[in-house]
Design an enzyme around this catalytic site. Structure first.
Site, short mmCIF file in Angstrom:
data_model
loop_
_atom_site.label_atom_id
_atom_site.label_comp_id
_atom_site.label_asym_id
_atom_site.label_seq_id
_atom_site.Cartn_x
_atom_site.Cartn_y
_atom_site.Cartn_z
N SER A 22 10.63 17.61 -6.93
CA SER A 22 9.20 17.23 -6.92
C SER A 22 8.35 18.49 -6.87
O SER A 22 8.86 19.60 -6.71
CB SER A 22 8.86 16.36 -5.70
OG SER A 22 8.71 17.16 -4.55
N VAL B 273 14.49 16.55 -2.68
CA VAL B 273 14.34 15.68 -3.87
C VAL B 273 13.53 16.52 -4.87
O VAL B 273 12.63 17.26 -4.45
CB VAL B 273 13.55 14.40 -3.50
CG1 VAL B 273 13.28 13.55 -4.73
CG2 VAL B 273 14.29 13.59 -2.44
N VAL C 83 0.88 -1.18 0.00
CA VAL C 83 0.00 0.00 0.00
C VAL C 83 0.91 1.22 0.00
O VAL C 83 1.79 1.34 0.85
CB VAL C 83 -0.90 0.03 1.27
CG1 VAL C 83 -1.73 1.30 1.32
CG2 VAL C 83 -1.78 -1.22 1.33
N TYR D 232 5.86 21.91 9.97
CA TYR D 232 6.31 20.74 9.19
C TYR D 232 7.42 20.02 9.94
O TYR D 232 7.42 18.79 10.07
CB TYR D 232 6.80 21.21 7.82
CG TYR D 232 7.34 20.12 6.93
CD1 TYR D 232 6.49 19.20 6.32
CD2 TYR D 232 8.72 20.02 6.67
CE1 TYR D 232 6.99 18.21 5.49
CE2 TYR D 232 9.22 19.03 5.84
CZ TYR D 232 8.36 18.12 5.25
OH TYR D 232 8.85 17.13 4.43
N ASN E 237 3.88 7.60 2.68
CA ASN E 237 4.61 8.65 1.96
C ASN E 237 3.87 9.98 1.94
O ASN E 237 4.49 11.03 1.85
CB ASN E 237 4.87 8.15 0.53
CG ASN E 237 5.30 9.27 -0.38
OD1 ASN E 237 6.45 9.69 -0.36
ND2 ASN E 237 4.37 9.79 -1.19
N LYS F 60 7.35 16.06 11.21
CA LYS F 60 8.27 15.01 10.76
C LYS F 60 9.10 14.48 11.94
O LYS F 60 9.48 13.32 11.97
CB LYS F 60 9.19 15.55 9.66
CG LYS F 60 8.46 15.81 8.35
CD LYS F 60 7.93 14.52 7.72
CE LYS F 60 7.21 14.74 6.41
NZ LYS F 60 6.72 13.51 5.78
N ASP G 168 -9.16 12.67 0.39
CA ASP G 168 -8.36 13.82 0.80
C ASP G 168 -7.94 13.61 2.25
O ASP G 168 -8.76 13.69 3.16
CB ASP G 168 -9.21 15.10 0.65
CG ASP G 168 -8.41 16.34 1.02
OD1 ASP G 168 -7.31 16.20 1.62
OD2 ASP G 168 -8.88 17.45 0.72
N1 LIG Z 1 10.42 16.45 -2.11
C1 LIG Z 1 11.27 16.68 -1.12
O1 LIG Z 1 12.23 17.46 -1.23
C2 LIG Z 1 11.08 15.94 0.19
C3 LIG Z 1 12.11 15.99 1.13
C4 LIG Z 1 11.96 15.31 2.33
C5 LIG Z 1 10.81 14.59 2.58
N2 LIG Z 1 9.82 14.58 1.66
C6 LIG Z 1 8.60 13.82 1.99
O2 LIG Z 1 8.31 12.90 0.95
C7 LIG Z 1 6.92 12.71 0.84
C8 LIG Z 1 6.50 12.88 -0.61
O3 LIG Z 1 6.84 14.17 -1.05
P1 LIG Z 1 6.84 14.60 -2.59
O4 LIG Z 1 7.86 15.66 -2.72
O5 LIG Z 1 6.91 13.41 -3.44
O6 LIG Z 1 5.40 15.27 -2.70
P2 LIG Z 1 4.55 15.62 -4.02
O7 LIG Z 1 5.35 15.48 -5.26
O8 LIG Z 1 3.90 16.93 -3.74
O9 LIG Z 1 3.43 14.46 -4.04
C9 LIG Z 1 2.51 14.40 -3.01
C10 LIG Z 1 1.60 13.19 -3.16
O10 LIG Z 1 0.73 13.16 -2.03
C11 LIG Z 1 -0.61 13.30 -2.45
N3 LIG Z 1 -1.34 14.22 -1.59
C12 LIG Z 1 -1.04 15.49 -1.29
N4 LIG Z 1 -1.95 16.01 -0.48
C13 LIG Z 1 -2.87 15.04 -0.26
C14 LIG Z 1 -4.06 14.96 0.48
N5 LIG Z 1 -4.53 16.01 1.15
N6 LIG Z 1 -4.74 13.80 0.49
C15 LIG Z 1 -4.30 12.73 -0.20
N7 LIG Z 1 -3.19 12.74 -0.94
C16 LIG Z 1 -2.47 13.88 -0.97
C17 LIG Z 1 -0.56 13.89 -3.85
O11 LIG Z 1 -1.75 13.52 -4.50
P3 LIG Z 1 -2.42 14.38 -5.67
O12 LIG Z 1 -1.56 14.09 -6.87
O13 LIG Z 1 -3.76 13.84 -5.83
O14 LIG Z 1 -2.34 15.80 -5.24
C18 LIG Z 1 0.72 13.24 -4.39
O15 LIG Z 1 0.44 11.95 -4.81
C19 LIG Z 1 6.27 13.69 1.80
O16 LIG Z 1 5.95 13.03 3.00
C20 LIG Z 1 7.37 14.71 2.06
O17 LIG Z 1 7.23 15.32 3.31
C21 LIG Z 1 9.93 15.22 0.47
#
Ligand SMILES: NC(=O)c1ccc[n+]([C@@H]2O[C@H](COP(=O)([O-])OP(=O)(O)OC[C@H]3O[C@@H](n4cnc5c(N)ncnc54)[C@H](OP(=O)(O)O)[C@@H]3O)[C@@H](O)[C@H]2O)c1
Length: 346
Positions: free
Chosen positions: A255, A253, A65, A220, A146, A224, A119
């Site tokens: 994104s 990362v 999952v 945030y 995630n 975390k 959501d």
């Molecule tokens: N990117 C970084 O630099 C970074 C660094 C450290 C940690 N992280 C952690 O890694 C994880 C993923 O980050 P990411 O950068 O991959 O994020 P992202 O690209 O913004 O993707 C977020 C994902 O979560 C879903 N999502 C967002 N809000 C939601 C909600 N209210 N309900 C259900 N689904 C929701 C989105 O779905 P939709 O497509 O439907 O919106 C998307 O699939 C997070 O926990 C983040 O804190 C990221």
């Protein structure tokens, strides 16, 4: 008195000799711990083979999952777990994005998928029952927690909008805990049915924002950091049931969330990040000082290790440097927003 004479007066007396011997022992101990820790980091990152997901039921009809699966890091977790031979339940907010992804994954990897859209910021009971209904009859072995949200830009805590504050805590903390309460019992059941011939795995996404207290991302950062304590506590609880629990720590990362488009040495794309996270399951990598925690991407691992071995994550200096960095990111973000607003007017 010269330095030589001062030293001699110390070594001449019994207490001085004991103190010097004690200092020597402490020095040897510190150097030994550092050397072992560095060797373990290098072994974890560059020498040991990638974790074999057969132990988590890959190619044995088992399910993973993945939350936040429709974009960024979560989407890569879904792809790479499917590539390893796990069926995947894709969970996130947008139904059509999930359906497109499910079709793509099924045709590419010849595995099964299910989708669940809700959501996570709403914390409604129906969210969790919808997930439970879909997975209750599936032999799930893996959960990737995630889904997460950060601040749209760095912001002083006292100016954080109520919706942003609520969403961050609800998604990162409450929903993650409640999803785990739905999925973990099913993982435990699957592991028990297989007489522990397969193991369970719960990975949750941490962040440098939680590793280091981060001014201007305080909510945030706290969310975390909460996941760090919760995940490590859960790791102890679930080990006897054959379930490995691990917090995965990441610096930036590329994104939608980080708003960074181009990868660099310290900022991988989701594909390379997830590859390192899955390869390093069960190892600490850069998180050498932490139980049930991994900082898997090599550049992040050296950053984590370096901070831990020098100023420390909770130091005043680390806090000040982090504050200065986020203050300057906020200034640039506000300027960009003002520029875009002016362009819209023209
Ligand atoms: N990117 C970084 O630099 C970074 C660094 C450290 C940690 N992280 C952690 O890694 C994880 C993923 O980050 P990411 O950068 O991959 O994020 P992202 O690209 O913004 O993707 C977020 C994902 O979560 C879903 N999502 C967002 N809000 C939601 C909600 N209210 N309900 C259900 N689904 C929701 C989105 O779905 P939709 O497509 O439907 O919106 C998307 O699939 C997070 O926990 C983040 O804190 C990221």
């Amino acid at each position: 008195m010269s330095i030589y004479q001062s030293l001699q007066s110390v070594t001449d007396c019994k207490i001085g000799q004991i103190a010097l011997f004690g200092a020597l022992l402490v020095g040897v101990y510190k150097i030994t711990v550092f050397t072992l820790s560095l060797s373990s980091l290098v072994l974890d990152l560059f020498v040991l083979p990638a974790t074999d997901f057969k132990k988590y039921g890959a190619k044995k009809g088992k399910w993973a999952v993945v939350t936040g699966a429709s974009d960024g890091i979560g989407k890569e977790y879904a792809f790479q777990l499917a590539a390893k031979g796990l069926n995947v339940v894709l969970v996130s907010r947008t139904q059509d994005k999930l359906e497109i992804l499910a079709t793509e994954i099924e045709s590419k990897y010849k595995i099964e998928t299910r989708v669940v859209a809700f959501d996570a910021s709403t914390d409604e009971k129906s969210n969790y029952t919808a997930l439970e209904q879909v997975i209750t009859s599936l032999p799930v072995t893996v959960l990737i927690n995630n889904v997460g949200q950060s601040h749209s830009i760095p912001v002083p805590f006292l100016e954080t909008e109520e919706k942003e504050l609520n969403d961050i805590i609800t998604i990162n903390v409450t929903a993650t805990l409640k999803i785990t309460q739905v999925v973990a019992p099913i993982i435990a059941q699957t592991v028990a049915k297989e007489n522990k011939k397969v193991r369970g795995l719960i990975l949750s996404m941490g962040s440098f924002g939680g590793l280091l207290p981060t001014p201007y991302l305080a909510t945030y950062s706290g969310s975390k950091s909460f996941l760090q304590a919760w995940s490590s506590a859960l790791a102890g609880e679930l080990k006897p049931q054959g379930i490995d629990v691990e917090l995965v720590i990441s610096y930036l990362v590329t994104s939608a969330m980080s708003k960074i488009k181009h990868a660099s040495l310290a900022i991988p794309n989701p594909k390379n990040f997830v590859k390192s996270a899955l390869a390093g399951v069960g190892r600490r990598n850069g998180a050498q000082e932490r139980f049930a925690t991994s900082t898997p991407y090599w550049a992040h691992a050296f950053m984590h290790f370096g901070i831990d071995q020098t100023v420390g994550v909770y130091s005043k200096l680390a806090n000040k440097l982090n504050f200065d960095m986020h203050k300057s990111i906020r200034v640039r973000a506000l300027k960009k927003a003002a520029r875009l607003a002016a362009q819209k007017k023209d």
